[in-house]
Write a protein that holds these residues in place. Structure first.
Motif, PDB file in Angstrom:
ATOM      1  N   PHE A  60       1.314  -3.688   8.127  1.00 27.59           N
ATOM      2  CA  PHE A  60      -0.118  -3.973   8.003  1.00 27.59           C
ATOM      3  C   PHE A  60      -0.350  -5.483   7.950  1.00 27.59           C
ATOM      4  O   PHE A  60      -1.265  -6.010   8.594  1.00 27.59           O
ATOM      5  CB  PHE A  60      -0.686  -3.312   6.750  1.00 27.59           C
ATOM      6  CG  PHE A  60      -2.140  -3.603   6.524  1.00 27.59           C
ATOM      7  CD1 PHE A  60      -3.130  -2.893   7.193  1.00 27.59           C
ATOM      8  CD2 PHE A  60      -2.542  -4.608   5.642  1.00 27.59           C
ATOM      9  CE1 PHE A  60      -4.475  -3.169   6.998  1.00 27.59           C
ATOM     10  CE2 PHE A  60      -3.879  -4.897   5.443  1.00 27.59           C
ATOM     11  CZ  PHE A  60      -4.849  -4.169   6.124  1.00 27.59           C
ATOM     12  N   VAL A  61       0.460  -6.194   7.186  1.00 33.58           N
ATOM     13  CA  VAL A  61       0.327  -7.652   7.091  1.00 33.58           C
ATOM     14  C   VAL A  61       0.584  -8.301   8.449  1.00 33.58           C
ATOM     15  O   VAL A  61      -0.102  -9.256   8.833  1.00 33.58           O
ATOM     16  CB  VAL A  61       1.267  -8.225   6.006  1.00 33.58           C
ATOM     17  CG1 VAL A  61       1.312  -9.742   6.065  1.00 33.58           C
ATOM     18  CG2 VAL A  61       0.832  -7.756   4.623  1.00 33.58           C
ATOM     19  N   GLU A  96      -8.671  -2.889   8.495  1.00 34.60           N
ATOM     20  CA  GLU A  96      -8.762  -1.470   8.130  1.00 34.60           C
ATOM     21  C   GLU A  96      -9.796  -0.738   8.974  1.00 34.60           C
ATOM     22  O   GLU A  96      -9.602   0.425   9.325  1.00 34.60           O
ATOM     23  CB  GLU A  96      -9.067  -1.335   6.633  1.00 34.60           C
ATOM     24  CG  GLU A  96      -7.910  -1.786   5.749  1.00 34.60           C
ATOM     25  CD  GLU A  96      -7.941  -1.160   4.365  1.00 34.60           C
ATOM     26  OE1 GLU A  96      -7.828   0.076   4.271  1.00 34.60           O
ATOM     27  OE2 GLU A  96      -8.088  -1.908   3.390  1.00 34.60           O
ATOM     28  N   ARG A  97     -10.889  -1.428   9.335  1.00 33.40           N
ATOM     29  CA  ARG A  97     -11.874  -0.805  10.218  1.00 33.40           C
ATOM     30  C   ARG A  97     -11.287  -0.571  11.604  1.00 33.40           C
ATOM     31  O   ARG A  97     -11.546   0.452  12.238  1.00 33.40           O
ATOM     32  CB  ARG A  97     -13.142  -1.669  10.305  1.00 33.40           C
ATOM     33  CG  ARG A  97     -14.042  -1.576   9.091  1.00 33.40           C
ATOM     34  CD  ARG A  97     -15.442  -2.101   9.398  1.00 33.40           C
ATOM     35  NE  ARG A  97     -15.445  -3.513   9.771  1.00 33.40           N
ATOM     36  CZ  ARG A  97     -15.545  -4.516   8.908  1.00 33.40           C
ATOM     37  NH1 ARG A  97     -15.666  -4.259   7.612  1.00 33.40           N
ATOM     38  NH2 ARG A  97     -15.563  -5.758   9.332  1.00 33.40           N
ATOM     39  N   GLN A  98     -10.498  -1.526  12.068  1.00 32.28           N
ATOM     40  CA  GLN A  98      -9.847  -1.352  13.369  1.00 32.28           C
ATOM     41  C   GLN A  98      -8.882  -0.175  13.341  1.00 32.28           C
ATOM     42  O   GLN A  98      -8.794   0.601  14.307  1.00 32.28           O
ATOM     43  CB  GLN A  98      -9.118  -2.643  13.751  1.00 32.28           C
ATOM     44  CG  GLN A  98     -10.037  -3.805  14.064  1.00 32.28           C
ATOM     45  CD  GLN A  98      -9.287  -5.100  14.358  1.00 32.28           C
ATOM     46  OE1 GLN A  98      -8.058  -5.141  14.310  1.00 32.28           O
ATOM     47  NE2 GLN A  98     -10.023  -6.158  14.664  1.00 32.28           N
ATOM     48  N   LEU A  99      -8.152  -0.034  12.240  1.00 33.88           N
ATOM     49  CA  LEU A  99      -7.229   1.100  12.104  1.00 33.88           C
ATOM     50  C   LEU A  99      -7.991   2.417  12.034  1.00 33.88           C
ATOM     51  O   LEU A  99      -7.590   3.422  12.632  1.00 33.88           O
ATOM     52  CB  LEU A  99      -6.357   0.921  10.860  1.00 33.88           C
ATOM     53  CG  LEU A  99      -5.323  -0.213  10.897  1.00 33.88           C
ATOM     54  CD1 LEU A  99      -4.621  -0.331   9.547  1.00 33.88           C
ATOM     55  CD2 LEU A  99      -4.296   0.038  11.999  1.00 33.88           C
ATOM     56  N   ARG A 124      -4.164   1.999   6.295  1.00 35.15           N
ATOM     57  CA  ARG A 124      -3.113   0.985   6.125  1.00 35.15           C
ATOM     58  C   ARG A 124      -1.836   1.608   5.575  1.00 35.15           C
ATOM     59  O   ARG A 124      -0.731   1.164   5.880  1.00 35.15           O
ATOM     60  CB  ARG A 124      -3.598  -0.161   5.230  1.00 35.15           C
ATOM     61  CG  ARG A 124      -3.990   0.214   3.816  1.00 35.15           C
ATOM     62  CD  ARG A 124      -4.433  -1.032   3.056  1.00 35.15           C
ATOM     63  NE  ARG A 124      -5.241  -0.705   1.881  1.00 35.15           N
ATOM     64  CZ  ARG A 124      -4.951  -1.070   0.650  1.00 35.15           C
ATOM     65  NH1 ARG A 124      -3.844  -1.747   0.406  1.00 35.15           N
ATOM     66  NH2 ARG A 124      -5.743  -0.760  -0.354  1.00 35.15           N
ATOM     67  N   GLN A 125      -2.007   2.665   4.757  1.00 33.92           N
ATOM     68  CA  GLN A 125      -0.830   3.320   4.184  1.00 33.92           C
ATOM     69  C   GLN A 125       0.050   3.946   5.275  1.00 33.92           C
ATOM     70  O   GLN A 125       1.252   4.099   5.091  1.00 33.92           O
ATOM     71  CB  GLN A 125      -1.259   4.385   3.173  1.00 33.92           C
ATOM     72  CG  GLN A 125      -1.846   3.816   1.883  1.00 33.92           C
ATOM     73  CD  GLN A 125      -3.307   3.421   2.003  1.00 33.92           C
ATOM     74  OE1 GLN A 125      -3.918   3.603   3.061  1.00 33.92           O
ATOM     75  NE2 GLN A 125      -3.879   2.893   0.930  1.00 33.92           N
ATOM     76  N   ASP A 126      -0.585   4.279   6.410  1.00 35.46           N
ATOM     77  CA  ASP A 126       0.194   4.848   7.509  1.00 35.46           C
ATOM     78  C   ASP A 126       1.125   3.803   8.137  1.00 35.46           C
ATOM     79  O   ASP A 126       2.175   4.144   8.682  1.00 35.46           O
ATOM     80  CB  ASP A 126      -0.747   5.403   8.588  1.00 35.46           C
ATOM     81  CG  ASP A 126      -1.612   6.546   8.072  1.00 35.46           C
ATOM     82  OD1 ASP A 126      -1.115   7.318   7.232  1.00 35.46           O
ATOM     83  OD2 ASP A 126      -2.784   6.649   8.493  1.00 35.46           O
TER      84      ASP A 126
END
Length: 884
Positions: free
Chosen positions: A114-115, A96-99, A106-108
């Motif tokens: 995401f997995v 999530e930090r990378q995103l 993650r919802q995007d």
């Protein structure tokens, strides 16, 4: 034989990677499953796939490696199972930090994508961790490597969940849980870290519903008042007995709530009146259940206030809402006071966000019954802690255990194997994914969106890694495992849960011995951390000094039950030891030219040979007791003593003459004995210094195969030579006495001494000294050593040195300028006397003693002790020199 050329300088980079690749290629880490004997099994505490290994991991794995290599050489089929942990919250946070760095959530991506991204992170980090473990020499069986989300472990997780559900030990309910709004998930009680933080205690007035006055309650969290459903007083508090059953108005919300009586309320705290907020305080939750009160949740999952609060406060974060509520209470005349108040605040163990008690529907495991079984196993002696004091941590947690919240509102992890029918509402808990509702037949079913707590897969680790729930050959052969090596901080997270799971599913403990490592701290005693910047990268140590240097140093410092204080310089200890091994071997191998290996005949052994075999015998006994008692530092000390002190400093020095004698038979005999001893020393030291022993063992002309596969040295009756031990001990006393005098008088080694040696009639080494005058002279730096059994030689101008059963008289006039030494000592005595007087004046000064810091006083006292020691030593030397 031809001389064997070792590189002049010890350089572990020349061979460590090569040797590890050879071990791995030839299956040296894989146990022979058909071999007889009791197996030795260790499962590696799986590091999280979120980064690189730190020095704590290095310590843990190096100690496991020492155990496994020892037991493997002792002939036990030895299995060390490696693996990594998916680390749900931690790994999801990394992704999530990378995103977030790309402006995404993650919802995007959606759950599936995401997995997929998380698996990529896992693969990268896993590859790094595996390489690190290889680099430090971990002899684990890579063919049996496991991951907590691989196919086999996923099957084990599902089997355990469904089995517990069938036994009534897994249940779902609306309960108050610890909730991290940053990670967006519930946490178990033991995943909350408490910090004592400054805050405020607010005194708030609640008006009586009938308008007759007000009461005052104290709270540290005024923003939660919108979730208040009652005010409680202690039933024994006479001040408020008449109020029980009446109502008050909740400020800012204009809501009627009752005054109730509950013995939980502390009459001495604050006003003795407590607001009850069951959905946001664990103690209030219990009160709410006892009194059947409404549970009003005022928070959204992201930590903002929801629609249960007045409109002015909705969607505000907790901190902002608190400020506004306090301001509104002041303006409304409800806040009558606030005081500073320190209190414990729970934080997420992963991201350090303040934890919110949060009412939500979660899955739980009922723990009390399993905890009782785990306590029983400890009380019955089926598990043993090293050090024993950690048993208190284990028993205390189990005796006070609460049910375990196992559901997490994450996307990375094991999905909970529960499905819901969207048509009839039926819930299914299944071992295999269903395709339709088993009640109404509808295909409109959906799986529970939560995943299981990371520890729910980890608590199965000792047997799921061996193939459970299938009855595999590995499970039958290697379970229960033998030893667990881990840190004290996860005794309750992991150790106790593994014991509970193993007893529940297999009816046996998962291991018997539990060795708890100390923390690796810096030299100031601080825990190593990124924030302090005091961590040590194990790979940097390996690059600078080699894996053996790191391993030996860590073992040498790993005293049972104690933390390790270390810095980069500390690893020079192991580096010096490895260098000593290399140089001693190089000397011997250079002296092989023209010599032949001959059988070793017991009757041909001389005193020094028999003494060295005796010392090796004793060392093997010491190391065995140390390793099997998990006293790694004692084992490392034992191999250091026998190799550096006994073999190098005494034995090799004593046998140098025999290597160059003109007697060919003696040369061959001596070199054969030395090679035999050296080969056995390599085997003895291998668990502690694995690479260099393998490299040297392979160079010796009297060995075959690899040292990792060789038998471990053990005690042998025929090597017990007490007579040789007594003779050499006596000789060493003589040598140490003369060396001590040299040191005291600061006589350089190159200055040769004349010595007269007078033994008592009972002195056991007289014959040895007389026969080996040249050797003893070399040890003490003598130009002449005379054995004077009948006291015929004048010793009037010599300094006497007394020992058990002998006297040595040392003539030092020719070695030093006595008059010059006397003048130098007199000057030193005068200077040190003045310094001592100045220090004593300071310590007798009342003003200094009353105003100075304790550190300054202790410093002066240290100076006093130092000067007094120098004066005592100087006077002693002066007395000696004046007799000459």
């Amino acid at each position: 034989m031809k001389a064997v050329e070792l590189e002049k300088s010890y350089n572990p980079k020349d061979f460590e990677d090569r040797i590890y690749a050879d071990w791995k290629e030839h299956g040296c880490f894989q146990p022979d499953t058909d071999a007889p004997g009791e197996p030795f099994t260790v499962v590696m505490p799986p590091p999280n796939v979120t980064g690189i290994l730190h020095m704590g991991h290095a310590l843990n794995n190096q100690l496991q490696d020492t155990l496994v290599r020892y037991h493997r050489m002792c002939g036990r089929p030895s299995l060390w199972v490696p693996g990594t942990d998916h680390a749900g919250i931690a790994t999801q946070n990394v992704v999530e930090r990378q995103l977030a760095a790309k402006g995404l959530r993650r919802q995007d991506l959606g759950r599936e994508k995401f997995v997929e991204e998380t698996w990529k992170v896992k693969e990268r980090h896993h590859a790094t961790i595996s390489k690190q473990l290889e680099k430090i020499g971990s002899s684990c069986d890579w063919t049996r490597e496991r991951f907590t989300m691989d196919e086999g472990l996923s099957q084990a997780v599902r089997e355990s969940f469904v089995t517990l559900y069938e036994r009534g030990l897994v249940y779902k309910g609306n309960y108050l849980v610890n909730y991290c709004t940053h990670c967006g998930t519930a946490l178990a009680d033991d995943e909350v870290e408490y910090k004592n933080l400054p805050g405020k205690l607010y005194q708030v007035q609640y008006p009586y519903a009938d308008g007759s006055g007000t009461i005052t309650v104290a709270t540290t969290r005024p923003e939660t008042m919108f979730g208040d459903v009652a005010v409680a007083v202690n039933p024994s508090d006479e001040r408020y007995a008449h109020l029980v059953g009446t109502f008050v108005i909740l400020p800012l919300a204009n809501k009627r709530i009752p005054i109730i009586a509950d013995s939980y309320v502390d009459m001495e705290f604050g006003t003795g009146m407590v607001k009850i907020t069951p959905a946001h305080d664990p103690n209030d939750w219990e009160i709410g259940r006892r009194h059947n009160l409404e549970m009003v949740n005022i928070l959204n999952p992201d930590g903002t206030l929801n629609d249960a609060v007045p409109e002015a406060y909705r969607n505000m974060d907790v901190t902002s809402a608190r400020k506004l509520v306090v301001a509104d209470l002041v303006s409304g005349g409800y806040l009558i006071g606030q005081t500073e108040h320190n209190h414990d605040v729970g934080h997420c163990y992963r991201c350090s966000t303040v934890i919110e008690p949060y009412l939500s529907e979660q899955w739980f495991v009922s723990m009390k019954g399993m905890a009782q079984k785990a306590l029983g196993a400890w009380k019955d002696g089926k598990i043993v802690f090293y050090a024993k004091r950690w048993e208190n941590t284990y028993s205390h947690w189990l005796e006070n255990i609460r049910d375990w919240c196992i559901s997490r509102q994450l996307w990375w992890g094991h999905r909970i194997p529960v499905w819901y029918c969207q048509d009839c509402g039926h819930m299914m808990v299944e071992r295999k994914d269903p395709t339709s509702c088993n009640k109404c037949g509808s295909s409109h079913i959906s799986q529970d969106t939560d995943v299981l707590d990371t520890w729910f897969s980890s608590w199965l680790w000792p047997f799921s890694t061996l193939g459970w729930p299938e009855s595999t050959p590995d499970l039958k052969r290697f379970f229960p495992t033998s030893t667990l090596v881990t840190g004290y901080d996860i005794i309750f997270f992991w150790v106790s849960r593994m014991i509970m799971a193993s007893l529940e599913f297999l009816g046996d403990v998962p291991f018997r011995d539990i060795y708890i490592t100390g923390l690796v701290r810096d030299k100031q005693g601080r825990k190593m951390s990124k924030s302090l910047g005091n961590g040590i990268d194990p790979l940097e140590v390996v690059d600078l000094y080699g894996a053996d240097a790191m391993k030996f140093t860590l073992c040498y410092m790993a005293a049972q039950g104690q933390d390790i204080l270390i810095d980069m310089e500390s690893f020079k200890l192991g580096s010096r030891f490895a260098n000593k091994m290399w140089n001693a071997t190089r000397f011997l191998l250079m002296n092989l030219e023209g010599k032949e290996l001959v059988p070793i005949v017991e009757s041909d052994l001389n005193v020094m040979d028999r003494w060295m075999y005796h010392q090796l015998n004793e060392a093997a006994t010491r190391v065995k007791a140390a390793i099997e008692g998990y006293r790694f530092n004692d084992g490392a000390q034992a191999i250091y003593d026998v190799f550096w002190n006994d073999f190098c400093d005494w034995y090799v020095e004593a046998t140098k003459h025999a290597l160059s004698t003109k007697d060919e038979t003696e040369r061959n005999r001596q070199v054969s004995v030395m090679l035999d001893l050296l080969a056995e020393l390599m085997r003895l030291m291998h668990p502690f210094v694995s690479f260099i022993t393998e490299e040297i063992y392979g160079k010796l002309p009297n060995t075959s195969g690899r040292v990792i596969d060789a038998p471990y040295p053990s005690y042998r009756d025929e090597r017990k030579h007490d007579d040789a031990k007594a003779i050499v001990d006596a000789m060493q006393e003589l040598v140490r006495g003369v060396r001590s005098l040299r040191s005291e008088l600061q006589i350089p080694n190159e200055r040769k001494l004349q010595i007269v040696f007078r033994p008592d009639a009972a002195f056991v080494a007289t014959g040895f000294v007389a026969e080996h005058v040249g050797l003893i002279s070399t040890f003490v730096g003598a130009s002449q050593l005379v054995v004077d059994e009948h006291a015929k030689i004048s010793v009037a101008k010599a300094i006497p040195v007394a020992g058990p059963g002998f006297e040595v008289f040392v003539f030092v006039r020719d070695a030093i300028d006595v008059d010059s030494e006397i003048r130098k000592i007199e000057i030193d005595l005068e200077r040190n006397t003045k310094s001592l007087e100045g220090t004593l004046r300071k310590l007798s000064n009342e003003q200094f003693m009353s105003n100075a810091k304790q550190e300054a006083i202790e410093k002066e006292r240290g100076k006093q002790a130092e000067f007094e020691e120098k004066l005592e030593k100087g006077r002693k030397h002066l007395t000696l020199l004046r007799t000459l």
